[in-house]
Design an enzyme around this catalytic site. Structure first.
Site, short mmCIF file in Angstrom:
data_model
loop_
_atom_site.label_atom_id
_atom_site.label_comp_id
_atom_site.label_asym_id
_atom_site.label_seq_id
_atom_site.Cartn_x
_atom_site.Cartn_y
_atom_site.Cartn_z
N GLY A 244 0.76 -1.25 0.00
CA GLY A 244 0.00 0.00 0.00
C GLY A 244 0.78 1.28 0.00
CD GLU A 280 0.00 -9.33 1.42
OE1 GLU A 280 -0.84 -8.48 1.05
OE2 GLU A 280 -0.32 -10.40 1.94
N PRO A 281 4.43 -5.53 -0.78
CG PRO A 281 6.71 -4.98 -1.01
CD PRO A 281 5.76 -5.95 -0.30
N GLY A 282 3.65 -3.88 -3.84
CA GLY A 282 3.56 -4.08 -5.28
C GLY A 282 4.08 -2.84 -5.99
NE ARG A 319 -2.55 3.05 -11.48
CZ ARG A 319 -2.38 4.24 -10.97
NH1 ARG A 319 -1.79 5.18 -11.68
NH2 ARG A 319 -2.76 4.51 -9.75
CB CYS A 348 -14.59 5.02 -30.44
SG CYS A 348 -13.67 5.15 -31.96
CD GLU A 349 -15.01 4.05 -23.49
OE1 GLU A 349 -15.42 4.50 -22.42
OE2 GLU A 349 -15.16 2.87 -23.86
CE1 TYR A 377 -1.88 -3.56 -8.54
CE2 TYR A 377 -0.66 -1.62 -7.84
CZ TYR A 377 -1.17 -2.87 -7.58
OH TYR A 377 -0.96 -3.44 -6.35
#
Ligand code: LLP
Length: 430
Positions: A244, A280-282, A319, A348-349, A377
């Site tokens: 986190g 648990e670092p990501g 993201r 196309c959005e 991510y």
């Protein structure tokens, strides 16, 4: 700190000019720096100095969801890291990359009986259970296989982590973990189930945290719970403090707390716990170790600012569309002048927008840009929306570089579907 720098007018990943990669592989392409990954592991471990238990340092179990590329996991395996996995797929990737089973923890609210069986057969280190219902299923699976599962309960400490609502996990209304107040009863009932040994407690309150206060509050509650559980006769050997810790994305924002400050807080909060700590670092490990390299297709006028249309899109880097996340966008060969522009992809959005009214390096058609802080991510959340093939990934180490995931051929996308004969018969009709 990362290893993406402008040298001699051109952005390099370590010793490799990004232009060399783009010329060979094409764009869009993700580029990872092995030196940055290695550095971040070292910095995080140094920050945890003094937290050994029985001579063992804490286990750093990389959150595989942040970047599951086999080359990335292999770099981490080589450094002796463990893995935090949340699916049978991640478990298999971690094992395939050489991460030993005993260094793997299995998190997530929806582990299936099949996934539990796979993990048990491989002898993983710990299951972080998120409900009593899950404990009952795991007990049944373990008993059937005549194996024993080492388990912790993930406890929801009801703390507001102060991050984006979609990545906040530690409030009582979130789906994660068991309620703090009900934890003693859950531990008591689980201890009576066959096939399980209670090892410890786990907590993870959210991602991209930029304030240590909520973490310290959560850890304080976990400390109180550990004492209560021990008083009730449970042998608590591990405490998994999750991941986190936030990283810098936006240059104008305050820099998030350093790993050293985090380590200091953990030492304070866990004093006297006498457990093996797991982390648990990501994002912290891989976030700044990657960029998404793209080309400017064209620049078209807009009402307030011009639109820079690049060949990467929301399907490649989700993201900004999903969390309004900021990624710094830099020219890989800046000319020195700046402008204000909107950076968008071809999908196309309107959500396919990376930045609005952004002050950035002036770019023109054919230039290349790097989306910074795209190691976590990013590639892993990609989709093939608009029938855009998955983006390749490259890893750099010093002056060496290699493709670590090939560009998905469009033919593979098409070949993935199948058309039953009766569909052709339908065309015959009206
Ligand atoms: N442990 C557990 C149980 C988790 O759920 C997560 C992240 C981590 C560890 C790693 O957290 P980190 O150290 O990376 O913050 N897709 C979002 C982030 C989702 C995070 C999910 N869980 C984003 O792009 O910001």
């Amino acid at each position: 700190m990362d290893h993406f720098e402008i040298r001699d007018g051109a952005m390099h990943a370590e010793q490799v000019p990004l232009a060399a990669i783009a010329d060979t592989v094409g764009t869009p392409v993700y580029v990872y720096s092995a030196a940055t990954i290695r550095r971040h592991v070292r910095v995080f471990r140094d920050a945890l100095a003094g937290l050994e238990q029985d001579g063992l340092p804490p286990l750093v179990a990389f959150a595989v969801k942040a970047n599951p590329n086999a080359a990335v996991l292999s770099v981490l395996a080589g450094l002796g890291c463990g893995a935090d996995v949340v699916s049978g797929g991640e478990l298999r990737r971690a094992l395939a990359a050489g991460i030993p089973a005993e260094r793997i923890v299995f998190s997530g609210v929806g582990k299936t009986a099949d996934e539990m069986a796979l993990a048990l057969q491989h002898g993983i280190g710990q299951f972080n259970l998120e409900s009593e219902e899950e404990a009952v299923t795991l007990s049944a699976v373990a008993s059937r296989l005549a194996l024993t599962a080492r388990v912790a309960f993930r406890v929801n400490p009801d703390v507001d982590a102060g991050t984006h609502a979609k990545i906040s996990t530690g409030r009582s209304e979130n789906k994660f973990g068991i309620a703090y107040d009900l934890a003693p009863e859950a531990f008591a009932r689980a201890a009576a189930l066959p096939g399980l040994t209670i090892e410890g407690v786990a907590v993870h309150i959210g991602s991209q945290l930029t304030d240590l206060g909520p973490l310290e509050t959560a850890f304080g509650r976990i400390g109180t719970l550990i004492a209560a559980l021990r008083a009730a006769g449970h042998a608590i050997r591990t405490a998994d403090l999750g991941g986190g810790l936030g990283i810098p994305y936006e240059p104008s924002k305050p820099i998030p707390p350093s790993p050293a400050a985090y380590g200091e807080m953990v030492r304070r909060a866990t004093k006297g716990w006498a457990v093996r700590l797991i982390f648990e670092p990501g994002r912290l490990i891989v976030g700044n170790a990657g960029v998404l390299l793209a080309s400017v297709i064209r620049v078209k006028p807009g009402s307030a600012s011009p639109f820079v249309v690049v060949d990467a899109a929301m399907n490649d880097l989700m993201r900004p569309a999903l969390y309004d996340a900021w990624h710094d966008i830099r020219a890989t060969a800046p000319r020195g002048d700046r402008f204000v522009a909107n950076v968008v992809g071809p999908v196309c959005e309107t959500g396919d927008t990376f930045a609005m009214h952004r002050e950035m390096d002036r770019v023109a058609a054919g230039d290349r840009v790097a989306f910074m802080t795209a190691g976590a991510y990013a590639a892993t959340m990609a989709s093939t929306y608009n029938s855009r093939a998955l983006t390749p990934e490259v890893m750099v180490s010093g002056s060496k570089w290699s493709i670590v995931r090939a560009r998905q051929p469009i033919e593979a996308l098409i070949a993935g579907d199948s058309v039953p004969d009766w569909v052709h018969d339908l065309a015959e009709g009206e």
